[in-house]
Enzyme design. Structure first.
Site, PDB file in Angstrom:
ATOM      1  CD  GLU A  85      -1.838   2.210   1.609  1.00  0.00           C
ATOM      2  OE1 GLU A  85      -1.682   2.954   1.013  1.00  0.00           O
ATOM      3  OE2 GLU A  85      -1.910   2.387   2.926  1.00  0.00           O
ATOM      4  CB  CYS A 135      -1.236   6.893   1.546  1.00  0.00           C
ATOM      5  SG  CYS A 135      -2.664   5.863   2.508  1.00  0.00           S
TER       6      CYS A 135
END
Length: 486
Positions: free
Chosen positions: A253, A287
């Site tokens: 990720e 993120c």
């Protein structure tokens, strides 16, 4: 006196065999908050030894016994909110609301993992042979190597280990050098107190200069059967390459260059609040943060004026102050990196609507830019700081092209009062996640979380996390004797 923490191997707090330690620095004050053990290669081997030895017993735990540990850990974590707020402020510059959010979501990740433990798993298959029953059975892999980042330390520290452990694996986690307590040792403390057996979860902290060597050794150990990593795309490529060389599955990720799109039917005042949260929560160090705000031209003037005014009023500085929104970045060098992106963009023609200027230590001003040209580094680079770019578009097709004009593909927000309109646009956005009539930052423990393109592959969350860290085995049972041709 700074805190002092050691490695956690086989249920025991132990120093590195070399005796080395490394400093954990407060990003706001620059003072040493803690010292932690600096593991060497021999410590990695010992951690994997412990995890490998614990695997048989842990994988044989009854689902209900395993679930009870996770549920107790969730309650324990909830009870430690004030401790977590203190650790996150001093170790990672996290504000109080961000720490509370970390605790709440991380506790629910543990609860969702507990639910997944006793959820139905596997399938009954059709068989071509008469009297044969076919089964597709999910089984744990073995030892999992986990890499936990600093930016949402408790959320991502828990996420790095919860699904692997719930699936019956044992884990060696390497937490970030910037938050080794919050994203590693704290998580292990809670699970250990909840009754997790010795050796099931091991924590290896390290000095920054040793990070690559430690990571490579952990992935290369033949007893490690899977890897997960959350962090930057650049490091993710290295982790993925190492895992591929050893034929090990990996969940990555990685970074995002996320857009929040304001369609022509958006509520402007709602959009201002939503985008401010998307861009500046945790000082943009998420993120999912909204680097790019794409606004329909009919709304651009009103939105830009109101948005810039709201951003200019955000309080910045000390993360322990209850009203601080924009706290420090993780290091002063990180703040300087963001400042260089802004300076480069302005030098190439960008307009500063608010903010800009040089950081004070590790605190970078909340900044909004417009007219950023494509040759500016900021146009394609993930900011990971309190900066965004506002860009206009004339129609949906143009908005889609702009949103997709990035190597990344993590998340996207589409703000509109017309869900059908929003869904029509969302289906053309190439990201792993999209939120209609909301901004880009959202996380739920039961949802499939992950990106596409350079934002990684594989999914955390719910049954998807269990599947990522377990293997499908085909088992047949013949209820009658077979006949063979010879």
């Amino acid at each position: 006196m700074p805190l002092a923490r050691e490695l956690l191997i086989d249920g025991k707090d132990v120093p590195a065999l070399s005796g080395r330690t490394t400093e954990d620095v407060n990003p706001y004050t620059g003072e040493v908050y803690a010292t932690v053990a600096a593991a060497g290669l021999e410590d990695v081997t010992l951690a994997v030894d412990a995890a490998d030895a614990a695997f048989a017993e842990w994988s044989a735990f009854t689902p209900f016994a395993r679930r009870a540990i996770f549920l107790k850990a969730a309650d324990l974590l909830d009870s430690r909110t004030e401790q977590v707020a203190e650790i996150m402020a001093h170790e990672a510059g996290g504000t109080r609301p961000w720490a509370h959010f970390n605790v709440g979501l991380a506790a629910n990740i543990l609860r969702e993992a507990a639910a997944a433990i006793t959820a139905p798993r596997g399938q009954v298959l059709s068989a071509q042979e008469e009297g044969v029953l076919g089964l597709a059975v999910r089984e744990p892999l073995g030892v999992v190597a986990a890499f936990a980042p600093w930016n949402a330390p408790v959320i991502l520290g828990v996420r790095a280990v919860a699904a692997p452990l719930a699936a019956g694996n044992t884990v060696v986690v390497k937490p970030s050098e910037d938050a080794p307590i919050a994203c590693g040792l704290l998580v292990a403390d809670v699970l250990r107190e909840a009754g997790l057996p010795d050796g099931v979860l091991n924590v290896v902290t390290n000095a920054r200069e040793d990070a690559a060597e430690i990571a490579e050794a952990l992935i290369a150990d033949s007893r490690v059967r899977a890897v997960n990593f959350t962090g930057s795309t650049g490091i993710g490529r290295i982790i993925g390459t190492h895992a591929a060389q050893h034929l090990k599955p990996v969940v990555l990720e990685l970074g995002g260059k996320n857009a929040v799109i304001l369609l022509e039917d958006a509520d402007v005042d709602y959009a201002v609040d939503a985008v401010t949260f998307s861009v500046f929560m945790n000082s943009g160090q998420i993120c999912m943060s909204g680097d790019r705000v794409l606004v329909h031209e009919s709304l651009a003037e009103e939105f830009t004026r109101k948005f810039a005014a709201k951003v200019a009023a955000l309080q910045a500085g000390d993360p322990t102050h209850p009203h601080t929104v924009v706290g420090p970045l993780i290091t002063a060098s990180a703040a300087q990196r963001v400042a260089r992106l802004v300076v480069d963009a302005v030098a190439k023609g960008a307009t500063v609507l608010t903010g800009g200027g040089q950081p004070e230590g590790s605190v970078h001003p909340a900044t909004v830019l417009t007219n950023v040209p494509q040759d500016a580094d900021l146009y394609y680079a993930e900011v990971f700081g309190p900066v965004c770019v506002v860009e206009r578009f004339s129609d949906d097709a143009t908005a889609v092209v702009l949103a997709n004009a990035t190597d990344n593909g993590l998340t996207c927000g589409i703000i509109t009062e017309n869900a059908t309109h929003g869904l029509n646009v969302a289906r053309r956005i190439r990201t792993g996640i999209v939120h209609i009539n909301d901004q880009s930052v959202a996380d739920e423990p039961h949802a499939p979380f992950g990106g596409v393109k350079a934002s990684g592959y594989g999914r955390f969350g719910g049954r998807w996390g269990i599947e990522a860290f377990s293997n499908t085995r085909w088992v047949t049972i013949a209820t009658q004797q077979a006949h063979y041709p010879f």
